[in-house]
Structures are given as structure tokens and as C-alpha cells.
Scaffold this motif. Structure first.
Motif, PDB file in Angstrom:
ATOM      1  N   TYR A  59     -45.957  89.101  44.468  1.00  0.00           N
ATOM      2  CA  TYR A  59     -45.946  89.446  43.049  1.00  0.00           C
ATOM      3  C   TYR A  59     -44.492  89.461  42.592  1.00  0.00           C
ATOM      4  CZ  TYR A  59     -50.710  91.282  43.453  1.00  0.00           C
ATOM      5  OH  TYR A  59     -52.056  91.427  43.645  1.00  0.00           O
ATOM      6  N   VAL A  60     -44.202  88.852  41.448  1.00  0.00           N
ATOM      7  CA  VAL A  60     -42.883  88.942  40.839  1.00  0.00           C
ATOM      8  C   VAL A  60     -43.083  89.482  39.434  1.00  0.00           C
ATOM      9  CG1 VAL A  60     -40.813  87.709  40.078  1.00  0.00           C
ATOM     10  CG2 VAL A  60     -41.980  87.002  42.177  1.00  0.00           C
ATOM     11  N   MET A  61     -42.381  90.572  39.136  1.00  0.00           N
ATOM     12  CA  MET A  61     -42.466  91.169  37.802  1.00  0.00           C
ATOM     13  C   MET A  61     -41.091  91.091  37.152  1.00  0.00           C
ATOM     14  SD  MET A  61     -44.814  94.518  38.563  1.00  0.00           S
ATOM     15  CE  MET A  61     -43.575  95.230  39.607  1.00  0.00           C
ATOM     16  N   VAL A  62     -41.037  90.460  35.996  1.00  0.00           N
ATOM     17  CA  VAL A  62     -39.802  90.419  35.218  1.00  0.00           C
ATOM     18  C   VAL A  62     -40.006  91.388  34.060  1.00  0.00           C
ATOM     19  CG1 VAL A  62     -38.224  88.987  33.877  1.00  0.00           C
ATOM     20  CG2 VAL A  62     -39.391  88.016  35.881  1.00  0.00           C
ATOM     21  N   GLU A  63     -39.262  92.471  34.098  1.00  0.00           N
ATOM     22  CA  GLU A  63     -39.401  93.515  33.078  1.00  0.00           C
ATOM     23  C   GLU A  63     -38.179  93.504  32.170  1.00  0.00           C
ATOM     24  OE1 GLU A  63     -41.176  97.280  34.815  1.00  0.00           O
ATOM     25  OE2 GLU A  63     -40.278  96.305  36.578  1.00  0.00           O
ATOM     26  N   GLU A  64     -38.430  93.530  30.868  1.00  0.00           N
ATOM     27  CA  GLU A  64     -37.339  93.560  29.909  1.00  0.00           C
ATOM     28  C   GLU A  64     -37.010  95.004  29.527  1.00  0.00           C
ATOM     29  OE1 GLU A  64     -37.057  89.582  27.444  1.00  0.00           O
ATOM     30  OE2 GLU A  64     -38.832  90.756  26.874  1.00  0.00           O
ATOM     31  N   VAL A  65     -35.714  95.306  29.520  1.00  0.00           N
ATOM     32  CA  VAL A  65     -35.248  96.640  29.163  1.00  0.00           C
ATOM     33  C   VAL A  65     -34.442  96.517  27.861  1.00  0.00           C
ATOM     34  CG1 VAL A  65     -33.849  98.607  29.899  1.00  0.00           C
ATOM     35  CG2 VAL A  65     -35.126  97.273  31.590  1.00  0.00           C
ATOM     36  N   PRO A  66     -34.784  97.324  26.856  1.00  0.00           N
ATOM     37  CA  PRO A  66     -34.054  97.249  25.587  1.00  0.00           C
ATOM     38  C   PRO A  66     -32.578  97.614  25.743  1.00  0.00           C
ATOM     39  CG  PRO A  66     -36.077  98.526  25.330  1.00  0.00           C
ATOM     40  CD  PRO A  66     -35.888  98.282  26.798  1.00  0.00           C
ATOM     41  N   GLU A  67     -31.743  97.014  24.889  1.00  0.00           N
ATOM     42  CA  GLU A  67     -30.320  97.355  24.879  1.00  0.00           C
ATOM     43  C   GLU A  67     -30.162  98.857  24.680  1.00  0.00           C
ATOM     44  OE1 GLU A  67     -28.053  95.196  22.022  1.00  0.00           O
ATOM     45  OE2 GLU A  67     -28.567  93.261  22.895  1.00  0.00           O
ATOM     46  N   GLY A  68     -29.163  99.420  25.327  1.00  0.00           N
ATOM     47  CA  GLY A  68     -28.889 100.838  25.187  1.00  0.00           C
ATOM     48  C   GLY A  68     -29.716 101.722  26.106  1.00  0.00           C
ATOM     49  N   GLN A  69     -30.709 101.150  26.780  1.00  0.00           N
ATOM     50  CA  GLN A  69     -31.532 101.932  27.704  1.00  0.00           C
ATOM     51  C   GLN A  69     -31.207 101.586  29.154  1.00  0.00           C
ATOM     52  OE1 GLN A  69     -35.684 101.960  26.741  1.00  0.00           O
ATOM     53  NE2 GLN A  69     -35.302 102.459  24.602  1.00  0.00           N
ATOM     54  N   TRP A  70     -30.025 101.068  29.374  1.00  0.00           N
ATOM     55  CA  TRP A  70     -29.551 100.780  30.718  1.00  0.00           C
ATOM     56  C   TRP A  70     -28.038 100.912  30.688  1.00  0.00           C
ATOM     57  CZ3 TRP A  70     -26.689  96.136  31.237  1.00  0.00           C
ATOM     58  CH2 TRP A  70     -26.709  95.305  30.113  1.00  0.00           C
TER      59      TRP A  70
END
Length: 120
Positions: A59-70
């Protein structure tokens, strides 16, 4: 135990044995094609490092994280000023500390703009 619970439990056990590659990326930074390529290439890399028979179970999961939350090094990102002016000296400082702790000499000098921690 009901048949449904037994099947669910079996699936849960199988899921624990499946390789899962999780990648977090900046939201809206990569195109859909690039994210598809990540899935394909990471699967191939996993198979090269282990064995080809694993391919159907990866399984490969590409998760997007909003700017400012990392962040990086304690700084919320994106912060171009930090990346351009402070990140390299921070890494150089960490290298100095690790060199002292582990008694490993540097193989190269600090970067030209990285003022040593003790001189700041």
C-alpha cells in the motif's frame, strides 16, 4: 463468535502484515501525475529492496498536508526566510554538536555563510 467477526479479525491480521508506505507532501505542490509516479516508484523501490512477490501487497498512501500545518527545525513552513537564511546554519550547528559528541571529525569545513555556534 459470528462468521462476520471471524472474517473481520482475519482481515485485520492480514492488514498488519501488509507493507504500508506513507508519504506526506505539501498540499497542492505536486501534480496528480507526480503523485501517481510516487506510488509507482515507491512500490518498485520497495520491491527492489525486498522481493518482487511483495508488489501486490504494498500500500502506498500519498497524504497532502496544508501549508502551515507542518514544519522543520521548529519553524512552521513555508517560511522562505528561514529556509534561505537560517536552515543551513542550524544544520551546521547540529553537525558541530554531533562531531563533538561522537568524536567524528568533519570531512569538510562549515558552509561559508554558516557562522559557528560559539561565534554568534
Amino acid at each position: 463468535m459470528t462468521e462476520g467477526k471471524r472474517i473481520g479479525s482475519s482481515i485485520d491480521q492480514e492488514r498488519k502484515r501488509m507493507p504500508i508506505i506513507s508519504v506526506k507532501v505539501i498540499q497542492n505542490f505536486f501534480t496528480a501525475e507526480q503523485k501517481k509516479a510516487l506510488v509507482s516508484e515507491l512500490t518498485t523501490a520497495f520491491c527492489r529492496a525486498t522481493f518482487e512477490a511483495a508488489r501486490p501487497y504494498i500500500y502506498v498512501m500519498v497524504e497532502e498536508v496544508p501549508e502551515g500545518q507542518w514544519g522543520l527545525g521548529g519553524h512552521p513552513l513555508p517560511d522562505p526566510d528561514f529556509l534561505v537564511n537560517d536552515f543551513v546554519p542550524m544544520v551546521e550547528d547540529a553537525g558541530d554538536i554531533l562531531s563533538d559528541v561522537y568524536k567524528v571529525p568533519r570531512r569538510r569545513e562549515r558552509g561559508p555563510a554558516a557562522i559557528p555556534r560559539k561565534d554568534r
